[in-house]
Every structure is written in C-alpha cells, then in structure tokens.
Design a protein around this motif. Structure first.
Motif, PDB file in Angstrom:
ATOM      1  N   TRP A 107      -3.084  43.296 -24.490  1.00 57.88           N
ATOM      2  CA  TRP A 107      -3.665  42.741 -23.845  1.00 57.88           C
ATOM      3  C   TRP A 107      -2.806  42.539 -22.401  1.00 57.88           C
ATOM      4  CZ3 TRP A 107      -8.419  42.717 -22.686  1.00 57.88           C
ATOM      5  CH2 TRP A 107      -9.493  42.904 -23.974  1.00 57.88           C
ATOM      6  N   LEU A 108      -1.280  42.302 -22.137  1.00 55.59           N
ATOM      7  CA  LEU A 108      -0.672  42.405 -22.058  1.00 55.59           C
ATOM      8  C   LEU A 108       0.009  43.493 -20.521  1.00 55.59           C
ATOM      9  CD1 LEU A 108       2.365  39.777 -23.170  1.00 55.59           C
ATOM     10  CD2 LEU A 108       0.689  38.810 -21.704  1.00 55.59           C
ATOM     11  N   SER A 109       0.081  44.145 -21.495  1.00 56.51           N
ATOM     12  CA  SER A 109       0.308  45.973 -20.299  1.00 56.51           C
ATOM     13  C   SER A 109      -1.029  45.889 -19.939  1.00 56.51           C
ATOM     14  CB  SER A 109       0.180  47.016 -21.632  1.00 56.51           C
ATOM     15  OG  SER A 109      -1.074  46.936 -22.326  1.00 56.51           O
ATOM     16  N   ALA A 110      -2.608  45.243 -19.780  1.00 53.61           N
ATOM     17  CA  ALA A 110      -3.409  46.030 -19.497  1.00 53.61           C
ATOM     18  C   ALA A 110      -3.467  44.980 -17.986  1.00 53.61           C
ATOM     19  CB  ALA A 110      -4.560  45.868 -19.818  1.00 53.61           C
ATOM     20  N   ILE A 111      -2.403  43.816 -17.962  1.00 57.17           N
ATOM     21  CA  ILE A 111      -2.123  43.506 -16.547  1.00 57.17           C
ATOM     22  C   ILE A 111      -1.755  43.987 -15.559  1.00 57.17           C
ATOM     23  CG2 ILE A 111      -0.694  40.762 -15.526  1.00 57.17           C
ATOM     24  CD1 ILE A 111      -1.363  39.539 -18.160  1.00 57.17           C
ATOM     25  N   PRO A 112      -0.669  44.531 -15.724  1.00 63.71           N
ATOM     26  CA  PRO A 112      -0.305  45.447 -14.778  1.00 63.71           C
ATOM     27  C   PRO A 112      -0.964  46.820 -14.205  1.00 63.71           C
ATOM     28  CG  PRO A 112       1.180  45.137 -16.316  1.00 63.71           C
ATOM     29  CD  PRO A 112       0.531  44.851 -16.978  1.00 63.71           C
ATOM     30  N   TYR A 113      -1.861  47.504 -15.058  1.00 62.67           N
ATOM     31  CA  TYR A 113      -2.892  48.531 -14.408  1.00 62.67           C
ATOM     32  C   TYR A 113      -3.900  48.062 -14.034  1.00 62.67           C
ATOM     33  CZ  TYR A 113      -0.187  51.378 -17.659  1.00 62.67           C
ATOM     34  OH  TYR A 113       0.748  51.885 -18.181  1.00 62.67           O
ATOM     35  N   LEU A 114      -4.190  46.533 -14.128  1.00 59.66           N
ATOM     36  CA  LEU A 114      -5.472  45.987 -13.198  1.00 59.66           C
ATOM     37  C   LEU A 114      -5.216  45.671 -11.764  1.00 59.66           C
ATOM     38  CD1 LEU A 114      -8.081  44.191 -13.398  1.00 59.66           C
ATOM     39  CD2 LEU A 114      -7.503  42.814 -14.335  1.00 59.66           C
ATOM     40  N   ALA A 115      -3.818  45.153 -11.995  1.00 57.81           N
ATOM     41  CA  ALA A 115      -3.223  45.365 -10.825  1.00 57.81           C
ATOM     42  C   ALA A 115      -3.189  47.125  -9.483  1.00 57.81           C
ATOM     43  CB  ALA A 115      -1.938  44.594 -10.621  1.00 57.81           C
ATOM     44  N   ALA A 116      -2.707  47.444 -10.401  1.00 61.03           N
ATOM     45  CA  ALA A 116      -2.635  49.121  -9.996  1.00 61.03           C
ATOM     46  C   ALA A 116      -4.076  49.432  -9.587  1.00 61.03           C
ATOM     47  CB  ALA A 116      -2.155  49.793 -11.116  1.00 61.03           C
ATOM     48  N   THR A 117      -4.765  49.545 -10.273  1.00 54.67           N
ATOM     49  CA  THR A 117      -6.441  49.636  -9.598  1.00 54.67           C
ATOM     50  C   THR A 117      -6.418  49.528  -8.536  1.00 54.67           C
ATOM     51  OG1 THR A 117      -6.934  50.168 -12.657  1.00 54.67           O
ATOM     52  CG2 THR A 117      -9.057  49.558 -10.413  1.00 54.67           C
ATOM     53  N   ILE A 118      -6.433  47.904  -8.482  1.00 56.65           N
ATOM     54  CA  ILE A 118      -7.135  47.208  -7.027  1.00 56.65           C
ATOM     55  C   ILE A 118      -6.253  47.568  -5.826  1.00 56.65           C
ATOM     56  CG2 ILE A 118      -7.402  44.597  -6.490  1.00 56.65           C
ATOM     57  CD1 ILE A 118      -7.846  43.827  -9.045  1.00 56.65           C
ATOM     58  N   PHE A 119      -5.074  47.685  -6.263  1.00 54.06           N
ATOM     59  CA  PHE A 119      -4.229  47.984  -5.484  1.00 54.06           C
ATOM     60  C   PHE A 119      -4.382  49.711  -4.279  1.00 54.06           C
ATOM     61  CE2 PHE A 119       0.222  49.432  -3.085  1.00 54.06           C
ATOM     62  CZ  PHE A 119       0.576  48.042  -2.504  1.00 54.06           C
ATOM     63  N   MET A 120      -4.475  49.963  -5.116  1.00 56.71           N
ATOM     64  CA  MET A 120      -4.475  51.523  -5.334  1.00 56.71           C
ATOM     65  C   MET A 120      -5.878  52.143  -4.460  1.00 56.71           C
ATOM     66  SD  MET A 120      -5.289  55.066  -7.930  1.00 56.71           S
ATOM     67  CE  MET A 120      -3.366  54.751  -8.913  1.00 56.71           C
ATOM     68  N   ILE A 121      -6.850  50.949  -4.624  1.00 53.63           N
ATOM     69  CA  ILE A 121      -8.298  51.436  -4.454  1.00 53.63           C
ATOM     70  C   ILE A 121      -7.880  50.234  -2.123  1.00 53.63           C
ATOM     71  CG2 ILE A 121     -10.931  50.785  -3.830  1.00 53.63           C
ATOM     72  CD1 ILE A 121     -10.675  50.256  -6.814  1.00 53.63           C
ATOM     73  N   LEU A 122      -7.395  50.370  -2.946  1.00 52.54           N
ATOM     74  CA  LEU A 122      -7.181  48.870  -0.989  1.00 52.54           C
ATOM     75  C   LEU A 122      -6.876  49.939  -0.330  1.00 52.54           C
ATOM     76  CD1 LEU A 122      -7.031  45.518  -2.099  1.00 52.54           C
ATOM     77  CD2 LEU A 122      -8.713  46.244  -1.291  1.00 52.54           C
ATOM     78  N   MET A 123      -5.389  50.239  -0.974  1.00 53.12           N
ATOM     79  CA  MET A 123      -4.277  51.418   0.127  1.00 53.12           C
ATOM     80  C   MET A 123      -5.297  53.199   0.323  1.00 53.12           C
ATOM     81  SD  MET A 123      -1.703  50.307   0.378  1.00 53.12           S
ATOM     82  CE  MET A 123      -0.386  51.352   0.379  1.00 53.12           C
ATOM     83  N   GLY A 124      -6.162  53.441  -0.622  1.00 52.25           N
ATOM     84  CA  GLY A 124      -6.376  54.473  -0.189  1.00 52.25           C
ATOM     85  C   GLY A 124      -7.533  54.204   0.964  1.00 52.25           C
ATOM     86  N   ARG A 125      -8.255  53.245   0.703  1.00 51.85           N
ATOM     87  CA  ARG A 125      -9.412  53.025   2.064  1.00 51.85           C
ATOM     88  C   ARG A 125      -8.242  52.378   3.090  1.00 51.85           C
ATOM     89  NH1 ARG A 125     -13.609  48.409  -1.033  1.00 51.85           N
ATOM     90  NH2 ARG A 125     -14.436  50.433  -1.605  1.00 51.85           N
ATOM     91  N   SER A 126      -7.218  51.783   3.613  1.00 52.21           N
ATOM     92  CA  SER A 126      -6.315  51.619   4.178  1.00 52.21           C
ATOM     93  C   SER A 126      -6.222  52.762   5.336  1.00 52.21           C
ATOM     94  CB  SER A 126      -5.505  50.431   3.507  1.00 52.21           C
ATOM     95  OG  SER A 126      -5.032  50.467   5.285  1.00 52.21           O
ATOM     96  N   ALA A 127      -5.721  54.341   4.158  1.00 52.71           N
ATOM     97  CA  ALA A 127      -5.263  55.134   4.716  1.00 52.71           C
ATOM     98  C   ALA A 127      -5.880  56.424   5.524  1.00 52.71           C
ATOM     99  CB  ALA A 127      -4.629  55.969   3.369  1.00 52.71           C
ATOM    100  N   ASP A 128      -6.793  55.912   4.625  1.00 51.75           N
ATOM    101  CA  ASP A 128      -7.971  56.980   5.873  1.00 51.75           C
ATOM    102  C   ASP A 128      -8.606  56.615   6.979  1.00 51.75           C
ATOM    103  OD1 ASP A 128      -8.216  58.908   3.799  1.00 51.75           O
ATOM    104  OD2 ASP A 128      -9.830  58.560   2.790  1.00 51.75           O
ATOM    105  N   ARG A 129      -8.414  54.602   6.460  1.00 51.48           N
ATOM    106  CA  ARG A 129      -9.401  54.450   8.368  1.00 51.48           C
ATOM    107  C   ARG A 129      -8.293  53.873   9.142  1.00 51.48           C
ATOM    108  NH1 ARG A 129      -9.899  49.799   5.518  1.00 51.48           N
ATOM    109  NH2 ARG A 129      -8.324  48.276   6.309  1.00 51.48           N
ATOM    110  N   ARG A 130      -6.770  53.937   9.067  1.00 49.74           N
ATOM    111  CA  ARG A 130      -5.736  53.955  10.030  1.00 49.74           C
ATOM    112  C   ARG A 130      -5.210  55.884  10.307  1.00 49.74           C
ATOM    113  NH1 ARG A 130      -3.742  48.636   9.918  1.00 49.74           N
ATOM    114  NH2 ARG A 130      -4.710  47.682   8.578  1.00 49.74           N
TER     115      ARG A 130
END
Length: 438
Positions: free
Chosen positions: A293-316
């Motif tokens: 369960w603790l190892s899932a925390i870094p991966y969950l944060a990475a999932t959210i951050f990855m999607i946000l950065m992908g949208r930002s890179a294309d938009r900008r």
C-alpha cells in the motif's frame, strides 16, 4: 502524402478534435491495458524478491544481476524486433510478443536458483524488446505531432498505475499465498497470476487492433480521411529531419545524444521499480501488505503529475522544460531519500517526488525524437534510442544491489542516480527549441 495529390482543406477544429477523441477511445484503452501488464512484470519482480531471495538462497547482488540481465536480451533484440514489425505489421507482431513474453514471465515460477532466474529473465527481455518502441511507432502513425504529448501520456500512465495496482496486489498475494497448499510459494503464485493475463491480452490484440487507418471500421470514411489529412499536413510542417534512413541514424551524433538522455531518464525509473519495496522495508516497514500500500503512493502521484504535464506540453507546444523539470524532481527526490533512509515519512515523501519526476520524464522524452527522425527512419531509430535507454535497466538495479551488498546501504547508489538525472537536464536544455518544441 499519397502521390502528388493536393491536400484537401483542413477539417473544422472541433470536428477534428472529436475525430481524434474517437481514435483515442478506439485505440488507447486496450493499448493501455497491454502496457499495464507489461509494467506489472517490471514491478512484481521487486515484490517477489521479498520472499524468493531467502527461499532460493540468493544474494542482493544476484538479484540485482537477474533484474538487470533482462535488459541485455532487451537491448540485443530491440532493433531487429522493430524492423520485423515493419515487415509483418504491428498487430500480428505485437500480439506474438505479448503471448511469448507473458508465457516466459509466468514461467519464472519454476526458478530454482540464480542460473535459471538469469536464463528466464534474459529470454523474457529478448521477447519483450520490441513491444514498447513498437507501440510508440504505432501511435505516432495515428496522431500528428501536436497530439503526441497527451496520447503518449495517456498510454504511458499505465507505468505509474501499474505501481498503484501492482504494489497492493503483489503485497496481498505474498500475504495471501504465504501458507498456500501444494508446495507452491507465494512468489511463484505472483509470477503465474500476473503473467497469464498478458497471454490472453496478446490473443485479443489480433482481433481488436488494425494495422492502418484504412482498415478501421469504427471510423466513417470522412473521419478516416480527416485523420489521414491531418497526418499528411503534419509531415509537411516538420523541420528537415536529421536522419532519413537507419544508416543515417547510426551516423548521427544527435541520435546517440537522445539515447544517452533516455538512459539518464530511465536510470532513476528502474531503480525505483526494482528497489522501492526494499527501500520502504529498510525504512522500518516489514508487513508485505503495508509495503504494497505504501509503494502505491508514489505511483499514484506520478499518474496524476504525468497526465497534467502531458496536457501542458501539448497546449504550450513546449517540450524541453517539460522534461527538464521532472528530471530535476527525480534528482532531488533520490538525493533526499538517500539522505534519510531510516525515516519512513521523509523517505516515502522523497520517493514520491522522485517517482513522479522520473516516470513523467518517459512520455515527455518521446515527442523530442520526432524532430530528429523521418518516418522512414522511425522504426529503427526509435528502437535504437529505446535500447540505449534500456541499458539503464541493467546498470541501475545491479548498481544498487552491488552497493547494498558492499555497504549494507543504498544511499551511495541513489546519489549517483540523482547525478545522472542532472546530466539528463543538461542534455535536454542543449537541444534547439525550434526542433523539438512542436
């Protein structure tokens, strides 16, 4: 372009967006599921290690070598596999890859010592080598460059999500099957139950994917024409590529620089994938389910951050800083985790930052390559760059294992991996914005 026919007027932006949303829904969910199980194979070996080392009397260094030797087979077969995809078609070749690698992954339940573990990891790496670059090549043939960031991010969000799912699932399996009857150990169940679904997904790929836009039946004729027209216009808008054949790829210093940059990006990723459960246990957590369960925390944060950065890179339409910032996060997180290895909250927070940065760097890297490779060179070029980056999969886990055996700590290796991330930042910021910001 098809022949010398003039391009038709561009489709209305809203209609084109709707068409590409339909393409995304038609392709990405299944590809996402396939890649999810691809990465579960990378995550589960880190959990199997918690039990199998004692069961098989293996050292930390032997585990690091077994984890890394996978990538020797991967590197050796990556380019030939992607060139074969060009000959037989993506659908059939990717399906075959999944069936073979899934069977080999499940067969790791029969490991009896270091030698058999090395052999199966090497064979699995060879079988799997063409899967990721083949998927990248396949998707770039369906989406113009301005959409690459978000679609690659959606597909590669399977990487952190595999940790979100795979961590708790693997931890539960180790606990649930700890007292299983029949002499089958928990780590053996883990390999079996996470390998067989890959075989089934490979069979399904034969029926659910199409090789070309013209073969798709879930798009109308007008939608197929709009997609093809957008791709043709995108090719006309590109700056002159530096490599138009595989021979030119081999002679081009920029391609080798991209391979080194990908190596720096992957080094932190594989250290986290293979050693995150062990680092959490070293910090003072010993229950397998809690580690999961603790190892899932870094991966969950990475999932959210990855999607946000992908949208930002294309938009900008900006690519360099959208890779440099995640690499800086990876470096900082690894360094802090190395500094406070015995403090669970601090180490976990640092590893969360490192995981979000390192994993987000993967989809942010691949759009850079379009500025250097023509369609003719893409199959071999992408596979070569990927193979160079995957060398980190051998070096990184073996380095951590060797340092841990020598010093009984992982901090020295984590500092070195942080340094590689800084080198990656230096390389990406040397790139020409005009070539890569698309």
């Amino acid at each position: 372009m098809h022949g010398n026919a003039p391009l038709s007027p561009p489709a209305d932006d809203h209609r084109l967006d709707a068409t590409f949303r339909k393409v995304t829904l038609g392709l990405v969910p299944y590809i996402f599921a396939c890649y999810l199980f691809n990465y579960l194979d990378r995550v589960n070996v880190g959990f199997a290690k918690l039990d199998m080392l004692d069961s098989l009397h293996m050292t930390e260094r032997a585990y690091g070598l077994a984890a890394g030797i996978f990538f020797l087979g991967y590197i050796a077969c990556g380019v030939p596999s992607n060139l074969m995809l060009q000959r037989v078609g993506a659908r059939r070749w990717l399906a075959l890859i999944m069936i073979v690698w899934g069977a080999l992954s499940a067969a790791q339940m029969f490991v009896r010592g270091p030698a058999s573990f090395y052999a199966l990891r090497l064979a699995t790496g060879a079988a799997e080598s063409g899967f990721f670059p083949g998927l990248v090549l396949y998707l770039t043939r369906w989406f113009p460059s301005a959409r690459h960031g978000r679609v690659l991010t959606l597909f590669m969000a399977a990487i952190p999500l595999s940790g979100v799912i795979g961590g708790p699932l693997s931890g539960w399996m180790l606990g649930h099957f700890a007292a299983s009857p029949g002499g089958i150990a928990a780590w053996q169940w883990l390999f079996l139950l996470q390998g067989l679904p890959t075989v089934l997904l490979g069979i399904g790929m034969m029926f659910l994917l199409s090789d070309t836009i013209g073969q798709v039946r879930w798009l109308t004729a007008a939608e197929r024409a709009a997609v093809q027209d957008a791709l043709d216009r995108d090719r006309l808008d590109q700056p002159p590529r530096l490599a138009d054949s595989f021979g030119a790829v081999l002679r081009n210093p920029a391609i080798w620089m991209l391979g080194l940059l990908y190596f720096c990006t992957q080094a932190g990723v594989y250290a986290i994938n293979f050693w995150l459960p062990s680092i959490i246990r070293t910090s003072g957590v010993h229950d397998p389910a809690a580690i999961g369960w603790l190892s899932a925390i870094p991966y969950l944060a990475a999932t959210i951050f990855m999607i946000l950065m992908g949208r930002s890179a294309d938009r900008r339409r900006e690519r360099r800083w959208h890779l440099a910032i995640p690499l800086l996060m990876a470096a900082a997180g690894l360094a802090v985790a190395a500094r406070f290895p015995d403090d669970t909250p601090v180490a976990l927070a640092a590893l969360t930052v490192a995981t979000a940065g390192a994993l987000t760097g993967l989809p942010m890297f691949w759009p850079l390559c379009g500025g250097y490779l023509s369609p003719a060179a893409a199959a071999g070029g992408l596979a070569l760059i990927n193979s160079m980056g995957q060398m980190a999969g051998f070096v990184s886990p073996y380095l951590v294992g060797w340092v841990k055996d020598m010093t009984h700590r992982t901090d020295g290796a984590l500092y070195l991996l942080a340094g590689l991330a800084i080198l990656g930042v230096t390389l990406v910021l040397r790139m020409s914005p005009a070539r890569v910001n698309r």
